[in-house]
Design a protein around this motif. Structure first.
Motif, short mmCIF file in Angstrom:
data_model
loop_
_atom_site.label_atom_id
_atom_site.label_comp_id
_atom_site.label_asym_id
_atom_site.label_seq_id
_atom_site.Cartn_x
_atom_site.Cartn_y
_atom_site.Cartn_z
N UNK A 140 3.10 15.21 3.61
CA UNK A 140 4.48 15.01 3.15
C UNK A 140 4.58 14.80 1.64
N UNK A 141 3.44 14.60 0.97
CA UNK A 141 3.44 14.42 -0.48
C UNK A 141 3.00 15.69 -1.21
N UNK A 174 7.27 7.40 2.54
CA UNK A 174 8.62 7.88 2.25
C UNK A 174 9.22 7.15 1.05
N UNK A 175 8.93 5.87 0.93
CA UNK A 175 9.42 5.10 -0.22
C UNK A 175 8.81 5.61 -1.52
N UNK A 176 7.55 6.03 -1.48
CA UNK A 176 6.91 6.58 -2.67
C UNK A 176 7.59 7.87 -3.10
N UNK A 177 8.03 8.67 -2.14
CA UNK A 177 8.76 9.89 -2.48
C UNK A 177 10.07 9.56 -3.19
N UNK A 178 10.73 8.49 -2.77
CA UNK A 178 11.97 8.08 -3.43
C UNK A 178 11.70 7.63 -4.86
N UNK A 179 10.61 6.91 -5.07
CA UNK A 179 10.28 6.45 -6.42
C UNK A 179 9.88 7.62 -7.32
N UNK A 180 9.32 8.64 -6.70
CA UNK A 180 8.95 9.83 -7.46
C UNK A 180 10.17 10.46 -8.14
N UNK A 235 1.19 -0.71 -6.17
CA UNK A 235 0.17 -0.52 -5.15
C UNK A 235 0.59 -1.18 -3.84
N UNK A 236 -0.19 -0.95 -2.81
CA UNK A 236 0.12 -1.53 -1.51
C UNK A 236 -1.14 -1.55 -0.65
N UNK A 261 1.95 -4.62 2.59
CA UNK A 261 2.31 -5.52 1.49
C UNK A 261 2.22 -4.76 0.18
N UNK A 262 3.33 -4.67 -0.54
CA UNK A 262 3.31 -4.06 -1.86
C UNK A 262 2.90 -5.10 -2.89
#
Length: 290
Positions: A140-141, A174-180, A235-236, A261-262
């Protein structure tokens, strides 16, 4: 063996034994997947340049003794399609020094070559194991269909519980995609697996199971309106065992023990240093700062 940057110290396997370094020529042809072309400081051993259809797709540091990757490094891109239906792949280069460098589909209903089985995990290891095939570099990335297909190599996979893989860990991806969306430069990602503190856990007495998953990203330039606490790095760590102690990640009853945990990049590096018994570790050059 894998060596530290000075070449003077030997890195012990993160499961307590030696890591052998004959698995590939190294990262020299695929440094593009690391920020500033610099691999994580403190670990400078051989890795795999993941090749699919004659193109480098991402990089993986693999432990063929334990038959799982230590980490995969890639450049995150917004996907333009769905998860592909594609065969699982193997790495011939792990089984033979004279083999080609391109991943190959594992043939169905055909006995896998013993040299391949000795050097890496195969699809049969995961069948009826109770574990899913957990991507370190997730499809997905990846932007193109070929890039997504390339992630379906078993050298990019660790045994991951379904509750983690399709739950909190998937939500993090999915959250990382939003931050991208707030990243105005390339976003470099390194995602890995963390061992149990003492006892080894394996499926079918072959493939080692991580207690935690971890990830970190580096986005050098970003929208000034973005959350400044989550750039240029963040990171997480995610739980892969419902029954693990809560020394690294606390449990939330709503997540059934698969909490994520982030944390800051520095916090993750300290956790890895302690768990992997490393004298020091730096995932991104200069903490991803210009």
């Amino acid at each position: 063996m894998l060596k530290f940057a000075t070449g003077a110290l030997i890195l012990l396997s993160w499961f307590g034994g030696p890591v052998h370094g004959e698995i590939s020529p190294g990262f020299k042809n695929c440094l593009e997947f690391f920020y500033e072309n610099i691999i994580p400081e403190g670990i400078t051993g051989e890795g795999i340049c993941q090749v699919y259809k004659n193109k480098y797709r991402f990089s993986t540091l693999y432990d063929k003794t334990r038959r799982i990757p230590f980490y995969s490094a890639y450049i995150l891109n917004a996907t333009t399609g769905s998860r592909p239906d594609t065969p699982w792949k193997i790495e011939p280069q792990l089984a033979s020094l004279t083999a080609g460098k391109e991943m190959k589909n594992q043939k169905k209903n055909q006995k896998t070559d013993q040299n391949v089985r000795e050097s890496q995990a195969v699809d049969e290891d995961y069948k009826n194991s109770g574990y899913t095939r957990g991507h370190l570099a997730p499809s997905s990335h990846q932007n193109t269909e070929d890039d997504r297909r390339a992630t379906f190599t078993l050298t990019n996979i660790v045994p991951q519980m379904k509750g983690s893989n399709s739950g909190p860990w998937s939500n993090l991806e999915q959250e990382m995609l939003k931050r991208f969306e707030n990243c105005t430069s390339k976003m470099y990602v390194i995602t890995g697996a963390m061992p149990y503190k003492s006892e080894e856990h394996k499926i079918k007495d072959r493939v080692h199971i991580p207690e935690y998953m971890w990830t970190a990203y580096c986005c050098e330039s970003f929208d000034p309106k973005a959350d400044q606490n989550r750039f240029p790095t963040y990171a997480a760590v995610g739980r892969n065992d419902q029954n693990s102690p809560e020394d690294i990640v606390k449990k939330d009853p709503n997540n059934k023990g698969y909490d994520v945990k982030e944390m800051s990049l520095e916090s993750l590096e300290q956790i890895l240093k302690e768990r992997l018994k490393l004298p020091g570790i730096s995932l991104f050059k200069n903490k991803c700062k210009k």
